[in-house]
Structure formats: structure tokens, C-alpha cells
Design a protein around this motif. Structure first.
Motif, mmCIF file in Angstrom:
data_model
loop_
_atom_site.group_PDB
_atom_site.id
_atom_site.type_symbol
_atom_site.label_atom_id
_atom_site.label_comp_id
_atom_site.label_asym_id
_atom_site.label_seq_id
_atom_site.Cartn_x
_atom_site.Cartn_y
_atom_site.Cartn_z
ATOM 1 N N TYR A 9 44.775 46.228 97.516
ATOM 2 C CA TYR A 9 43.840 47.097 98.235
ATOM 3 C C TYR A 9 42.411 46.716 97.830
ATOM 4 O O TYR A 9 42.178 46.171 96.752
ATOM 5 C CB TYR A 9 44.098 48.571 97.892
ATOM 6 C CG TYR A 9 45.529 48.987 98.113
ATOM 7 C CD1 TYR A 9 45.943 49.541 99.321
ATOM 8 C CD2 TYR A 9 46.491 48.813 97.110
ATOM 9 C CE1 TYR A 9 47.259 49.914 99.527
ATOM 10 C CE2 TYR A 9 47.806 49.181 97.303
ATOM 11 C CZ TYR A 9 48.196 49.726 98.517
ATOM 12 O OH TYR A 9 49.505 50.089 98.722
ATOM 13 N N GLU A 10 41.470 47.054 98.714
ATOM 14 C CA GLU A 10 40.077 46.716 98.415
ATOM 15 C C GLU A 10 39.145 47.813 98.912
ATOM 16 O O GLU A 10 39.309 48.347 100.011
ATOM 17 C CB GLU A 10 39.690 45.383 99.055
ATOM 18 C CG GLU A 10 38.284 44.930 98.697
ATOM 19 C CD GLU A 10 38.008 43.471 99.044
ATOM 20 O OE1 GLU A 10 36.871 43.006 98.806
ATOM 21 O OE2 GLU A 10 38.927 42.793 99.557
ATOM 22 N N SER A 11 38.173 48.147 98.063
ATOM 23 C CA SER A 11 37.117 49.091 98.433
ATOM 24 C C SER A 11 35.785 48.348 98.403
ATOM 25 O O SER A 11 35.552 47.505 97.532
ATOM 26 C CB SER A 11 37.067 50.274 97.457
ATOM 27 O OG SER A 11 38.198 51.108 97.628
ATOM 28 N N PRO A 12 34.869 48.660 99.332
ATOM 29 C CA PRO A 12 33.653 47.869 99.472
ATOM 30 C C PRO A 12 32.535 48.321 98.538
ATOM 31 O O PRO A 12 32.622 49.373 97.893
ATOM 32 C CB PRO A 12 33.253 48.136 100.919
ATOM 33 C CG PRO A 12 33.670 49.556 101.136
ATOM 34 C CD PRO A 12 34.963 49.713 100.363
ATOM 35 N N THR A 13 31.495 47.521 98.468
ATOM 36 C CA THR A 13 30.241 47.961 97.868
ATOM 37 C C THR A 13 29.699 49.112 98.707
ATOM 38 O O THR A 13 29.677 49.037 99.937
ATOM 39 C CB THR A 13 29.221 46.812 97.863
ATOM 40 O OG1 THR A 13 29.772 45.697 97.175
ATOM 41 C CG2 THR A 13 27.924 47.246 97.203
ATOM 42 N N GLN A 14 29.268 50.192 98.048
ATOM 43 C CA GLN A 14 28.701 51.342 98.756
ATOM 44 C C GLN A 14 27.516 51.885 97.968
ATOM 45 O O GLN A 14 27.481 51.776 96.742
ATOM 46 C CB GLN A 14 29.759 52.437 98.942
ATOM 47 C CG GLN A 14 30.916 52.023 99.844
ATOM 48 C CD GLN A 14 32.034 53.052 99.895
ATOM 49 O OE1 GLN A 14 32.279 53.785 98.947
ATOM 50 N NE2 GLN A 14 32.728 53.119 101.025
ATOM 51 N N HIS A 15 26.561 52.460 98.674
ATOM 52 C CA HIS A 15 25.369 53.031 98.049
ATOM 53 C C HIS A 15 25.301 54.539 98.273
ATOM 54 O O HIS A 15 25.737 55.043 99.308
ATOM 55 C CB HIS A 15 24.107 52.360 98.592
ATOM 56 C CG HIS A 15 23.772 51.073 97.893
ATOM 57 N ND1 HIS A 15 24.485 49.907 98.109
ATOM 58 C CD2 HIS A 15 22.808 50.768 96.983
ATOM 59 C CE1 HIS A 15 23.969 48.938 97.359
ATOM 60 N NE2 HIS A 15 22.955 49.431 96.667
ATOM 61 N N HIS A 16 24.682 55.238 97.318
ATOM 62 C CA HIS A 16 24.675 56.700 97.311
ATOM 63 C C HIS A 16 23.922 57.306 98.498
ATOM 64 O O HIS A 16 24.408 58.198 99.170
ATOM 65 C CB HIS A 16 24.014 57.228 96.029
ATOM 66 C CG HIS A 16 24.625 56.745 94.769
ATOM 67 N ND1 HIS A 16 24.554 55.432 94.349
ATOM 68 C CD2 HIS A 16 25.298 57.401 93.786
ATOM 69 C CE1 HIS A 16 25.169 55.306 93.186
ATOM 70 N NE2 HIS A 16 25.626 56.483 92.817
ATOM 71 N N ASN A 17 22.680 56.917 98.675
ATOM 72 C CA ASN A 17 21.842 57.431 99.758
ATOM 73 C C ASN A 17 21.659 58.942 99.778
ATOM 74 O O ASN A 17 21.809 59.588 100.830
ATOM 75 C CB ASN A 17 22.380 56.972 101.120
ATOM 76 C CG ASN A 17 22.005 55.533 101.428
ATOM 77 O OD1 ASN A 17 20.835 55.181 101.403
ATOM 78 N ND2 ASN A 17 22.993 54.699 101.687
ATOM 79 N N PRO A 18 21.309 59.572 98.663
ATOM 80 C CA PRO A 18 20.902 60.983 98.749
ATOM 81 C C PRO A 18 19.641 61.102 99.593
ATOM 82 O O PRO A 18 18.854 60.153 99.696
ATOM 83 C CB PRO A 18 20.637 61.359 97.287
ATOM 84 C CG PRO A 18 20.353 60.072 96.599
ATOM 85 C CD PRO A 18 21.183 59.030 97.298
ATOM 86 N N ILE A 19 19.444 62.257 100.195
ATOM 87 C CA ILE A 19 18.265 62.451 101.043
ATOM 88 C C ILE A 19 16.981 62.319 100.228
ATOM 89 O O ILE A 19 15.997 61.719 100.678
ATOM 90 C CB ILE A 19 18.329 63.825 101.736
ATOM 91 C CG1 ILE A 19 19.524 63.858 102.697
ATOM 92 C CG2 ILE A 19 17.033 64.097 102.496
ATOM 93 C CD1 ILE A 19 19.495 62.807 103.796
ATOM 94 N N GLU A 20 16.967 62.852 99.018
ATOM 95 C CA GLU A 20 15.786 62.726 98.167
ATOM 96 C C GLU A 20 15.729 61.320 97.585
ATOM 97 O O GLU A 20 16.642 60.867 96.904
ATOM 98 C CB GLU A 20 15.826 63.749 97.030
ATOM 99 C CG GLU A 20 14.613 63.673 96.120
ATOM 100 C CD GLU A 20 14.766 64.521 94.865
ATOM 101 O OE1 GLU A 20 13.752 65.064 94.396
ATOM 102 O OE2 GLU A 20 15.901 64.634 94.366
ATOM 103 N N LEU A 21 14.627 60.616 97.841
ATOM 104 C CA LEU A 21 14.424 59.288 97.292
ATOM 105 C C LEU A 21 14.140 59.373 95.792
ATOM 106 O O LEU A 21 13.836 60.444 95.266
ATOM 107 C CB LEU A 21 13.261 58.610 98.014
ATOM 108 C CG LEU A 21 13.431 58.469 99.530
ATOM 109 C CD1 LEU A 21 12.134 57.996 100.174
ATOM 110 C CD2 LEU A 21 14.573 57.520 99.869
ATOM 111 N N LEU A 22 14.241 58.262 95.105
ATOM 112 C CA LEU A 22 13.912 58.235 93.685
ATOM 113 C C LEU A 22 12.420 58.493 93.515
ATOM 114 O O LEU A 22 11.588 57.804 94.108
ATOM 115 C CB LEU A 22 14.286 56.889 93.074
ATOM 116 C CG LEU A 22 15.786 56.553 93.064
ATOM 117 C CD1 LEU A 22 16.013 55.199 92.410
ATOM 118 C CD2 LEU A 22 16.591 57.621 92.353
#
Length: 720
Positions: free
Chosen positions: A165-178
Motif C-alpha cells: 500500500y502507498e500513501s502520498p506526500t500531503q500538506h496540512h494547509n490550515p487556514i491560518e498561515l504561519l
């Protein structure tokens, strides 16, 4: 405190949030504030040989440009286990594309952006490996997880299943930026930041800039979504802090989302090979599981933890888990909601489903029959485990008895394929030490300060529930202060341990306050609430301070917390292991021609010990299910291997679930206290809410179509 279920209460911060009154880190304003913008590296690896700032300094409003020459060299690695040393500031050596090489300071944001775009950079490039299969990537095995003898048991298995099985690279993307705002005044540095770990930020900035931690304060009252991305110190924080010190003016940086993709942590691409064997009675007796994921050259995010949940899912006495980092040249991955179990339980629960199908067994009954009350990794009992109750109640609510077992056999009148899938999940339940101060004033106000951070999960609401249930106080003037190093020592809020840290300390403070009031009144019966009673005896306020530790911890944990240490107990306690459990039941509908997948309904039942705040607990599960849908069917970060950068680094191209994707989510709880875990009987919930739901969706797609898909995300083209 009674053992009765807690009442449903509205969020204590909801009214202010919907009115826009709540201040987040980027809302903080100061006179004479400078605006900052980082300049990212345009190469993936090498050494910067020159940085030309002349044109940038000619931009009206640009005040100063910081380069590596303005910072001390980064600390040397300690060689100790645990989180890495403080993140470097600005360096000439480039480890990944997008690494900051300069910081532009200006009177306006527009000038800072224009100045950043005017900077020219020259590099001596070096070869790089940007994806897991790149030439030059390096495999690095890590320590195995072993229980029993999987090799011997597998040899005696009657039936086995083996799949990858494989899971991809994913990013968090909260609405509030750093976001970071730094103020240097009167010999003190104050940082306002969206952080899940203000103490971590405090220590990291102090170390990076060679400052005494005693003069650094960090405040993070509210966070507009974190999900693990904001747990460890951000690279930008030391940059902004140094800028404030050098200029003597407040400095604010709000990082663009495209830059955040390249500098913040993310969920790594991971690969999983699972083999499970059963005996003649259909009992799972052995599992071999190998996991590996992409990793930066120096990152610490361990692939061994992919085994932390699967080894405790069922009564598999013989388990061998191996893992490896695949080191490449991108920034380090890190914690993202349900960090390891999202991927590992997608793989493991898909394999369990495949095994049940191969055996001709109902997947719910198969799981129920493989129950356990023992953690086979340690040999200790589980402090509580009600996964079977979750499965039974979930099946009842979902109407599982109406499911046709044959894949592809359930269809709507228009030919839409209907699939029903199930999967379970578990997540470690941990507990950090906490210190809390409760002050009740005669003027009608109450102030409670403790360790913790509010990311929207509702920790303030849970704290308020304990205070209001146990004390007769006014709620309209209740102040809960968290995420502030000046108010109380702060641990990182992550791993679903925030409530487990704050709530037992809150309950202890309530009991201590009740005793203090009784001592003050000396048996006198005085009418009114606590504020009125204090006013009657002419006492302006009453204050208590308490501390609480996890099972197996002692006063050393409190001392470490006061010194900014990272001290978390569990899930392996001295005499038991504590895990939270959940069962997800999913219906998918797949259109016959377009192959578009819809999810009209989900039933999720959780075993998280005692439920302190029903409303926010339900919200956590709904959020986890929505994200699991997104992870299973939508999200993947696309990497350009030629340049080492991310292609879909914005919310237009990074596809996430929207309202139209999600149907009804029915949430339920076992709500049985686990008094071994802590004095209140709660277990973690935020992370486990997501675990297993992606597998349930994939299993439902198989049931609808007969096609087993083992790589996420599942998209239309996979079903054509």
C-alpha cells in the motif's frame, strides 16, 4: 467529581469567534511595526555564493535586509535522541528548495514583497534527490518492533494475505498561515505566534540566537488550525526575532502559503507491505509489516512509529514490524493529524478487509472475533479497550445487517454502485504534566491559567466544563489563559494529549479550591455564589495552584516542565498501555459513467474514555472523518523531481474535500471512564478520530466495484 456524563455545552469562545473579536497571531498590531518577507532559495541543494541586495534596498519603504551574516552560526547537533536542535536561521548552505536565504524588512507589506522579489542570488549547485525513488536517495533502517515470533507463526498459518500500500506526500494547509510577530523592548523579547508549543518556540529561539531563555516570552492565545504543523519551532521565528532585536522595532511576518509548502513539515510519502496469517479457526496469529517513508537528510520523524497502532489493534501475538527512512533532499517531514496511523491503519485495515474477504467472513464479525485486552508488545494489559462495543454499536446504527456481502452487488435504480465499508483505528493515549493556577475574585471574575493551546479543538470549552460543573462561579467573566509562557509552564499540545494534560489539573484545582473555600468560611453558611461569598467575608480573591503528572511520573516531570522540558507519559505506562479506539462505517456511491465517488453517510463510534465536552468531541470526529475522506480521495502534493519543488502549493491546486463531498456523519461514544489513564478517566480523541476512516472508504470502494485499490488518493481514473 461524579461519574455522570457531562452536559453538552456551547463553545465558550464561539460568540467572540463568529463576531471577529478573537485575536489570532496575525491580528496583533504595534506602533512603528515593520513588515517582513523571506526570500526562498531557488535551488534544491548547494551553496550560496552571492546575494545581491542593491536593487532591493532601492525599493521605497525597504528598511533593512538580513542575510546569513546577521545571524550566529547554528548550534551543533547534540547527538541525543528526541527533537532536533533548534532550527538554523539563515545559512549559506542550502539543503532544500525554498530554504530562506534572506529576510526583507519594510514599512509596508507591499514594499517587503517587492524588495524580496528584487533580490538576486547566486549558487554553486549540487546534485540532489527530491523523491523517494530518486537516484542518490539513501535507505536507513530503524529499530524493529517485535512481539512473539512472527516468522515461526506465519509458517504455521492456514491462510495468509500479503499486499503493498502507498500513501502520498500531503500538506496540512490550515487556514491560518504561519505567523510571527516579535517585539524587543526593555531587554525582553516577546513573540506572538501561531504555535502548538510556545515553550518549544521559546527554547529554540533562545538557543538559535544565543539568548537567555529567561528574557524570552511566547504567546499563542488562539491558533487558526495547526494539525501538527505548528508543534515544533518554525524556522521563521528566529529570523523575525533577530530582526526585532537588530532594528529595535516590532516585526511581523505572515508567510505566503507557497513558501509554507516548502519550509514547514508535512506528511511524507510512505510505502507499506503487510502480511497477515490466520489459523484454522480464523484467528489472526501473525503479522509481518514493513514501512518506509521519505525523509530529509537530517530529519528525525521516525518510521518505526507506523507500528504503534497496528500492533495493538487485534490479538495478534506474533508481530514483526520493520521500517526505514529514505533520505532525500527536501525539508523534513513531521507530524500531521494522526501522523503515522493515518497511513499505517489505511494499509493494515485494508489488509484485514482483504483477509476477511478471502476467508468469506463478514469484516465486522472478523474484527470482533480477533479482540484482545493485552498489549502484546509489552505483555501488559490495556487499561481499557471497547473497540468491540464501537463495532457493535456502529453496525447497529449503520444497518450493517442489510449489507450484501458480494462486491458489486449493491446498486441504485440508476445504476449507481453502492459500497459499504468498515475499518477500525487506534491511537496512543498519552498524558503530559501540567501546572495550573485558579483565582476566583470577589468582583465576579475567575481566571484559570494552565498548560495547553487552543487550535479550535475546544480545550477552553473542556476546561470551562470542569470549572462550571465543580464550582458555583459566574461564566460571563471566566478567563481561561493557555498558550502563554508568562502565565504557566507550557508543554506542546499535540498527540491528543492536550486535554489529558489540562483536564486532570483543572479537576484537581477545583477540589483544592473547594477545600480552600471551606477552610475560609469555617462552616458559615453564606448565601450566593463563590464571588458573593468572598465579597461577604471581605476577601478580594482566593487562589490555588496545583500540579498533576501522568501515571509513572513524579516531581521530576514537574521540574522538567518548569525548565521547558518535553515530558510526556504513555502510552506504555509501568503496568498497562492506554490506547483510544474507533470504528468507522462508510457508504460510498459511485456514478456508473463519470465514476465520481460520493460519501452520503458515515457512522463513527469512539472509545475515548470519559467525554468531557460532547459538542467539541463530536466536532473532532466529524473533522477527522472529513479529512480522512480528503486524504483518501483528494489530497496529494505533487513534486517536480527536476527542481525539488512543490507544484500545487496553493489551495487552488491542492485539492481538498468541500461541503458537497460530505454527507451525514453520525457520531457516537462509548463514554466509559478509564481511571487508570488519569483521575478524570479521559483518553485522547483528536488524532484517533481520523484513524481508519480512509481505510473504511477504500474498503467501501472495493465493496462497490470489486476493485481493490491500494494507493491513495483514489481518483476517478483509477475506476475507469
Amino acid at each position: 467529581m461524579t461519574a455522570a456524563p457531562f452536559n453538552d455545552r456551547a463553545r465558550v469562545d464561539a460568540y467572540d469567534k463568529v463576531r471577529g473579536v478573537t485575536q489570532y497571531a496575525a491580528d496583533i498590531q504595534f506602533p512603528r511595526m515593520l513588515y517582513a518577507m523571506t526570500v526562498p532559495s531557488r535551488v534544491a541543494k548547494g551553496r550560496m555564493t552571492a546575494i545581491v541586495t542593491d536593487a532591493a534596498m532601492q525599493v521605497p519603504g525597504v528598511v533593512r535586509i538580513l542575510t546569513p551574516a546577521d545571524f550566529p552560526p547554528p548550534p551543533e547537533p547534540t547527538g541525543e535522541d528526541g527533537p532536533p536542535p533548534p532550527p538554523p536561521t539563515l545559512e549559506m548552505e542550502i539543503a532544500y528548495r525554498g530554504q530562506p536565504i534572506a529576510l526583507v524588512l519594510a514599512e509596508t507589506l507591499e514594499a517587503a514583497v517587492q524588495g524580496a522579489e528584487a533580490i538576486r542570488q547566486r549558487f554553486a549547485d549540487a546534485p540532489f534527490s527530491s523523491v523517494i525513488d530518486s537516484e542518490g536517495s539513501k535507505r536507513e533502517p530503524v529499530e524493529d518492533w517485535v512481539a512473539g515470533n512472527a516468522e515461526q507463526a506465519m509458517a504455521g498459518a492456514v491462510t495468509t494475505i500479503e499486499a503493498s500500500y502507498e500513501s502520498p506526500t500531503q500538506h496540512h494547509n490550515p487556514i491560518e498561515l504561519l505567523t510571527t510577530t516579535a517585539v524587543w523592548a526593555d531587554g525582553r523579547l516577546t513573540i506572538y505566534e501561531c504555535s502548538q508549543g510556545v515553550n518549544v518556540t521559546k527554547g529554540s529561539v533562545a538557543a538559535a540566537l544565543r539568548l537567555d531563555p529567561a528574557i524570552v516570552d511566547v504567546k499563542s492565545a488562539y491558533i487558526g488550525g495547526g494539525f501538527g504543523q505548528k508543534g515544533l519551532a518554525q524556522r521563521q521565528t528566529a529570523l523575525v526575532a533577530q530582526a526585532a532585536i537588530l532594528t529595535g522595532r516590532p516585526v511581523k511576518l505572515v508567510s505566503p502559503r507557497g513558501q509554507i509548502f516548502h519550509v514547514a513539515t508535512y506528511r511524507p510519502n510512505s510505502r507499506h507491505k503487510v502480511q497477515i496469517g490466520v489459523d484454522v479457526n480464523g484467528k489472526m496469529i501473525a503479522a509481518n509489516y514493513h514501512a518506509e517513508h521519505e525523509q530529509s537528510r537530517t530529519g528525525f520523524f521516525s518510521p518505526a512509529e507506523y507500528h504503534e497502532s497496528p500492533i495493538r489493534m487485534y490479538g495478534i501475538e506474533n508481530y514483526r514490524g520493520t521500517a526505514a527512512n529514505i533520505r532525500i533532499d527536501r525539508q523534513a517531514p513531521g507530524y500531521m493529524r494522526a501522523p503515522h496511523p493515518q497511513a499505517s491503519c489505511f494499509a493494515f485495515e485494508s489488509a484485514v478487509d482483504e483477509l476477511a474477504h478471502k476467508l468469506g467472513r463478514d469484516p465486522v464479525a472478523f474484527r470482533i472475533e480477533n479482540d484482545t485486552q493485552i498489549d502484546h508488545k509489552t505483555g501488559n494489559p490495556l487499561s481499557s479497550r471497547f473497540l468491540n462495543e464501537c463495532l457493535i454499536e456502529g453496525a447497529r446504527r449503520f444497518g450493517w445487517e442489510r449489507r450484501s456481502a458480494m462486491p458489486g452487488s449493491m446498486k441504485a435504480d440508476d445504476g449507481t454502485q453502492i459500497g459499504w465499508g468498515v475499518a477500525a483505528g487506534c491511537y496512543p493515549s498519552m498524558m503530559p504534566p501540567a501546572i495550573a493556577t485558579l483565582r476566583i475574585n470577589a468582583n465576579g471574575s475567575t481566571r484559570f491559567a494552565t498548560s495547553g493551546h487552543e487550535m479550535g479543538q475546544g480545550i477552553r470549552t473542556a476546561i470551562a466544563a470542569i470549572l462550571v460543573e465543580g464550582l458555583d462561579i459566574s461564566t460571563d467573566k471566566l478567563e481561561v489563559v493557555i498558550g502563554d509562557t508568562t502565565a504557566a509552564p507550557q508543554h506542546m499540545t499535540a498527540g491528543s494529549w492536550g486535554t489529558a494534560g489540562a483536564i486532570p489539573a483543572t479537576a484537581k484545582a477545583v477540589e483544592r479550591m473547594r477545600a480552600a473555600v471551606a477552610e475560609l468560611l469555617e462552616g458559615r453558611q453564606i448565601a450566593g455564589n463563590l464571588h458573593q461569598q468572598l465579597a461577604s467575608v471581605r476577601r478580594p480573591f482566593l487562589q490555588v495552584e496545583v500540579s498533576e503528572v501522568g501515571p509513572g511520573q513524579n516531581a521530576d516531570a514537574i521540574a522538567a516542565l518548569r525548565q521547558g522540558g518535553f515530558v510526556v507519559a504513555g502510552p506504555e505506562y509501568p503496568d498497562f498501555t492506554t490506547m483510544s479506539y474507533i470504528a468507522h462505517f462508510v457508504e460510498v456511491r459511485i456514478e456508473p459513467r463519470t465514476r465520481r465517488i460520493r460519501m452520503p453517510r458515515v457512522v463513527s463510534i469512539a472509545d475515548c474514555g470519559r467525554v468531557i465536552s460532547p459538542r467539541t468531541a463530536e466536532s473532532q470526529i466529524r473533522g477527522g472523518v472529513v479529512w480522512a475522506f480528503s486524504a483518501a480521495l483528494r489530497e496529494a502534493t505533487e513534486i517536480d523531481p527536476r527542481f525539488g519543488g512543490y507544484l500545487n502549493n496553493d489551495l487552488a491546486d491542492y485539492v481538498v474535500a468541500v461541503n458537497a463531498d460530505i454527507g451525514e456523519i453520525d457520531v457516537g461514544f462509548v463514554d466509559k471512564p478509564d481511571l487508570l489513564a488519569n483521575s478524570v478517566g479521559l483518553k485522547g480523541l483528536g488524532e484517533v478520530a481520523m484513524v481508519g476512516a480512509s481505510a473504511a472508504i477504500a474498503n467501501a470502494v472495493f465493496h462497490a466495484t470489486g476493485k481493490r485499490l491500494r494507493e491513495l488518493p483514489i481518483r476517478i481514473e483509477h475506476l475507469l
